[in-house]
Design a protein around this motif. Structure first.
Motif, PDB file in Angstrom:
ATOM      1  N   ALA A  81      19.403  -8.066   4.057  1.00  0.00           N
ATOM      2  CA  ALA A  81      18.127  -7.394   4.314  1.00  0.00           C
ATOM      3  C   ALA A  81      17.266  -8.299   5.175  1.00  0.00           C
ATOM      4  CB  ALA A  81      17.405  -7.081   3.007  1.00  0.00           C
ATOM      5  N   GLU A  82      16.529  -7.696   6.083  1.00  0.00           N
ATOM      6  CA  GLU A  82      15.598  -8.472   6.887  1.00  0.00           C
ATOM      7  C   GLU A  82      14.391  -7.621   7.244  1.00  0.00           C
ATOM      8  OE1 GLU A  82      16.949  -8.742  11.329  1.00  0.00           O
ATOM      9  OE2 GLU A  82      18.619  -9.406  10.068  1.00  0.00           O
ATOM     10  N   ALA A  83      13.298  -8.300   7.639  1.00  0.00           N
ATOM     11  CA  ALA A  83      12.055  -7.604   7.954  1.00  0.00           C
ATOM     12  C   ALA A  83      11.208  -8.456   8.878  1.00  0.00           C
ATOM     13  CB  ALA A  83      11.290  -7.295   6.669  1.00  0.00           C
ATOM     14  N   HIS A  84      10.298  -7.771   9.586  1.00  0.00           N
ATOM     15  CA  HIS A  84       9.330  -8.473  10.438  1.00  0.00           C
ATOM     16  C   HIS A  84       8.069  -7.635  10.566  1.00  0.00           C
ATOM     17  CE1 HIS A  84      11.340  -5.764  13.355  1.00  0.00           C
ATOM     18  NE2 HIS A  84      10.166  -5.755  13.961  1.00  0.00           N
ATOM     19  N   ILE A  85       6.979  -8.299  10.899  1.00  0.00           N
ATOM     20  CA  ILE A  85       5.715  -7.596  11.107  1.00  0.00           C
ATOM     21  C   ILE A  85       5.802  -6.819  12.411  1.00  0.00           C
ATOM     22  CG2 ILE A  85       3.236  -7.872  11.563  1.00  0.00           C
ATOM     23  CD1 ILE A  85       3.296 -10.317   9.724  1.00  0.00           C
ATOM     24  N   ASP A  86       5.509  -5.545  12.318  1.00  0.00           N
ATOM     25  CA  ASP A  86       5.518  -4.687  13.502  1.00  0.00           C
ATOM     26  C   ASP A  86       4.169  -4.729  14.216  1.00  0.00           C
ATOM     27  OD1 ASP A  86       6.831  -2.527  15.132  1.00  0.00           O
ATOM     28  OD2 ASP A  86       5.130  -1.374  14.364  1.00  0.00           O
ATOM     29  N   ARG A  87       3.082  -4.672  13.405  1.00  0.00           N
ATOM     30  CA  ARG A  87       1.751  -4.724  13.990  1.00  0.00           C
ATOM     31  C   ARG A  87       0.727  -4.925  12.874  1.00  0.00           C
ATOM     32  NH1 ARG A  87       3.566   0.310  13.349  1.00  0.00           N
ATOM     33  NH2 ARG A  87       2.157   1.970  12.601  1.00  0.00           N
ATOM     34  N   VAL A  88      -0.485  -5.298  13.284  1.00  0.00           N
ATOM     35  CA  VAL A  88      -1.599  -5.450  12.354  1.00  0.00           C
ATOM     36  C   VAL A  88      -2.700  -4.518  12.811  1.00  0.00           C
ATOM     37  CG1 VAL A  88      -3.320  -7.018  11.395  1.00  0.00           C
ATOM     38  CG2 VAL A  88      -0.988  -7.831  11.830  1.00  0.00           C
ATOM     39  N   ASP A  89      -3.206  -3.720  11.870  1.00  0.00           N
ATOM     40  CA  ASP A  89      -4.246  -2.743  12.172  1.00  0.00           C
ATOM     41  C   ASP A  89      -5.392  -2.968  11.193  1.00  0.00           C
ATOM     42  OD1 ASP A  89      -5.806  -0.583  12.849  1.00  0.00           O
ATOM     43  OD2 ASP A  89      -4.405   0.944  12.134  1.00  0.00           O
ATOM     44  N   VAL A 109      -7.189  -4.317   8.276  1.00  0.00           N
ATOM     45  CA  VAL A 109      -6.742  -4.985   7.049  1.00  0.00           C
ATOM     46  C   VAL A 109      -5.295  -4.636   6.705  1.00  0.00           C
ATOM     47  CG1 VAL A 109      -9.071  -5.096   6.100  1.00  0.00           C
ATOM     48  CG2 VAL A 109      -7.610  -3.117   5.569  1.00  0.00           C
ATOM     49  N   LYS A 110      -4.703  -3.761   7.493  1.00  0.00           N
ATOM     50  CA  LYS A 110      -3.337  -3.321   7.226  1.00  0.00           C
ATOM     51  C   LYS A 110      -2.335  -4.142   8.031  1.00  0.00           C
ATOM     52  CE  LYS A 110      -4.828   1.504   6.713  1.00  0.00           C
ATOM     53  NZ  LYS A 110      -4.648   2.882   7.257  1.00  0.00           N
ATOM     54  N   THR A 111      -1.290  -4.590   7.357  1.00  0.00           N
ATOM     55  CA  THR A 111      -0.166  -5.234   8.039  1.00  0.00           C
ATOM     56  C   THR A 111       1.026  -4.306   7.914  1.00  0.00           C
ATOM     57  OG1 THR A 111      -0.993  -7.453   7.519  1.00  0.00           O
ATOM     58  CG2 THR A 111       1.332  -7.261   8.127  1.00  0.00           C
ATOM     59  N   ILE A 112       1.542  -3.833   9.042  1.00  0.00           N
ATOM     60  CA  ILE A 112       2.655  -2.891   9.034  1.00  0.00           C
ATOM     61  C   ILE A 112       3.938  -3.667   9.292  1.00  0.00           C
ATOM     62  CG2 ILE A 112       3.706  -0.885  10.134  1.00  0.00           C
ATOM     63  CD1 ILE A 112      -0.056  -1.380  10.242  1.00  0.00           C
ATOM     64  N   GLY A 157       0.844  -1.200   0.000  1.00  0.00           N
ATOM     65  CA  GLY A 157       0.000   0.000   0.000  1.00  0.00           C
ATOM     66  C   GLY A 157       0.870   1.237   0.000  1.00  0.00           C
ATOM     67  N   THR A 158       1.764   1.315   0.971  1.00  0.00           N
ATOM     68  CA  THR A 158       2.753   2.398   1.021  1.00  0.00           C
ATOM     69  C   THR A 158       4.089   1.820   1.457  1.00  0.00           C
ATOM     70  OG1 THR A 158       2.283   2.969   3.327  1.00  0.00           O
ATOM     71  CG2 THR A 158       1.018   4.131   1.638  1.00  0.00           C
ATOM     72  N   LEU A 159       5.150   2.481   1.028  1.00  0.00           N
ATOM     73  CA  LEU A 159       6.503   2.094   1.441  1.00  0.00           C
ATOM     74  C   LEU A 159       7.270   3.366   1.761  1.00  0.00           C
ATOM     75  CD1 LEU A 159       8.593  -0.275   1.703  1.00  0.00           C
ATOM     76  CD2 LEU A 159       9.350   0.349  -0.598  1.00  0.00           C
ATOM     77  N   SER A 160       7.725   3.477   2.999  1.00  0.00           N
ATOM     78  CA  SER A 160       8.527   4.631   3.423  1.00  0.00           C
ATOM     79  C   SER A 160       9.959   4.166   3.619  1.00  0.00           C
ATOM     80  CB  SER A 160       7.982   5.212   4.736  1.00  0.00           C
ATOM     81  OG  SER A 160       6.640   5.629   4.572  1.00  0.00           O
ATOM     82  N   VAL A 161      10.875   4.840   2.943  1.00  0.00           N
ATOM     83  CA  VAL A 161      12.283   4.434   2.977  1.00  0.00           C
ATOM     84  C   VAL A 161      13.124   5.580   3.515  1.00  0.00           C
ATOM     85  CG1 VAL A 161      14.224   3.606   1.592  1.00  0.00           C
ATOM     86  CG2 VAL A 161      11.888   2.945   0.975  1.00  0.00           C
ATOM     87  N   ALA A 209      13.191   0.768   6.353  1.00  0.00           N
ATOM     88  CA  ALA A 209      11.924   0.924   5.638  1.00  0.00           C
ATOM     89  C   ALA A 209      10.761   0.473   6.506  1.00  0.00           C
ATOM     90  CB  ALA A 209      11.941   0.113   4.345  1.00  0.00           C
ATOM     91  N   GLU A 210       9.607   1.095   6.243  1.00  0.00           N
ATOM     92  CA  GLU A 210       8.350   0.668   6.848  1.00  0.00           C
ATOM     93  C   GLU A 210       7.319   0.611   5.743  1.00  0.00           C
ATOM     94  OE1 GLU A 210       6.616   2.069  10.773  1.00  0.00           O
ATOM     95  OE2 GLU A 210       5.231   3.045   9.351  1.00  0.00           O
ATOM     96  N   GLY A 211       6.550  -0.454   5.713  1.00  0.00           N
ATOM     97  CA  GLY A 211       5.544  -0.602   4.671  1.00  0.00           C
ATOM     98  C   GLY A 211       4.208  -1.005   5.234  1.00  0.00           C
ATOM     99  N   ILE A 212       3.147  -0.585   4.553  1.00  0.00           N
ATOM    100  CA  ILE A 212       1.792  -1.026   4.868  1.00  0.00           C
ATOM    101  C   ILE A 212       1.364  -1.969   3.743  1.00  0.00           C
ATOM    102  CG2 ILE A 212      -0.613  -0.338   5.199  1.00  0.00           C
ATOM    103  CD1 ILE A 212       0.411   2.359   6.216  1.00  0.00           C
ATOM    104  N   PHE A 213       0.970  -3.178   4.123  1.00  0.00           N
ATOM    105  CA  PHE A 213       0.625  -4.202   3.146  1.00  0.00           C
ATOM    106  C   PHE A 213      -0.802  -4.683   3.344  1.00  0.00           C
ATOM    107  CE2 PHE A 213       5.161  -4.082   3.371  1.00  0.00           C
ATOM    108  CZ  PHE A 213       5.588  -4.323   2.083  1.00  0.00           C
TER     109      PHE A 213
END
Length: 200
Positions: A160-168, A170-173, A143-147, A188-192
């Motif tokens: 590179a690595e990533a993990h789910i920060d939270r779920v809001d 229908v949004k997975t951050i 949905g969005t990607l902030s870099v 980076a932080e993304g909303i998926f």
């Protein structure tokens, strides 16, 4: 031999061809041979391209499925085994749900001298964050990607690595980072989202 006859063997053949093209791309960028040699090489490349163009699929590669239900992502810009632009990434999953990848980025990915192009860093992080948000049978879309660029990323090995920060709702951050031996260079932080199957 078709892909359906033996997908693993076909994948190995295409991966080998793509690695040769990656080597050609790198050599094209860094070669210092004389102009006559370049002209001779171009003729050989054109001849090889003509052979491959003898039977082309229409449009893009897409996401075809094999007879055993395997979805092929071989044209993907980040992980595609038939895409010489793809580094390619191999994303690994940890038991805690986080993901990681190690990849070496050479001359084809250069932006500032000796460093990875910022857009390539964002491309890799978008894919890795999306992999962390992925649910079996329900791929995540961005949905969005902030870099945030904290330092230059030197060409060479990157992690590179990533993990789910939270779920809001229908949004997975998802949050993640790109690093080299010198430390983290990009965060980076993304909303998926996970669209219905019919929408994909």
């Amino acid at each position: 031999m078709s892909v359906d006859d033996n997908p693993d063997a076909a994948e190995a053949v295409y991966a080998s061809l793509t690695n040769s093209v990656r080597r050609l791309v790198d050599a094209t960028i860094r070669s210092q041979v004389d102009l006559a040699t370049i002209a001779s090489v171009q003729q050989k490349i054109d001849a090889a391209a003509d052979e491959l163009c003898a039977a082309l699929m229409p449009g893009s590669f897409g996401l075809p499925e094999t007879s055993d239900g395997r979805t092929l992502t071989w044209g993907n810009a980040v992980i595609g085994v038939r895409n010489a632009f793809a580094p390619p990434l191999s994303v690994h999953h940890r038991s805690d749900g986080s993901v990681w990848t190690d990849v070496t980025l050479g001359a084809a990915y250069e932006g500032p001298a000796g460093h990875v192009h910022g857009g390539v860093c964002a491309l890799i992080l978008d894919h890795v964050l999306g992999a962390a948000a992925h649910k079996p049978g329900h791929p995540a879309v961005t949905g969005t990607l902030s870099v945030r660029y904290e330092a230059g990323t030197p060409l060479g090995p990157v992690h590179a690595e990533a993990h789910i920060d939270r779920v809001d709702g229908v949004k997975t951050i998802v949050v993640g980072a790109l690093a080299t031996s010198q430390g983290i260079s990009v965060r980076a932080e993304g909303i998926f989202f996970h669209p219905p199957a019919a929408a994909r």
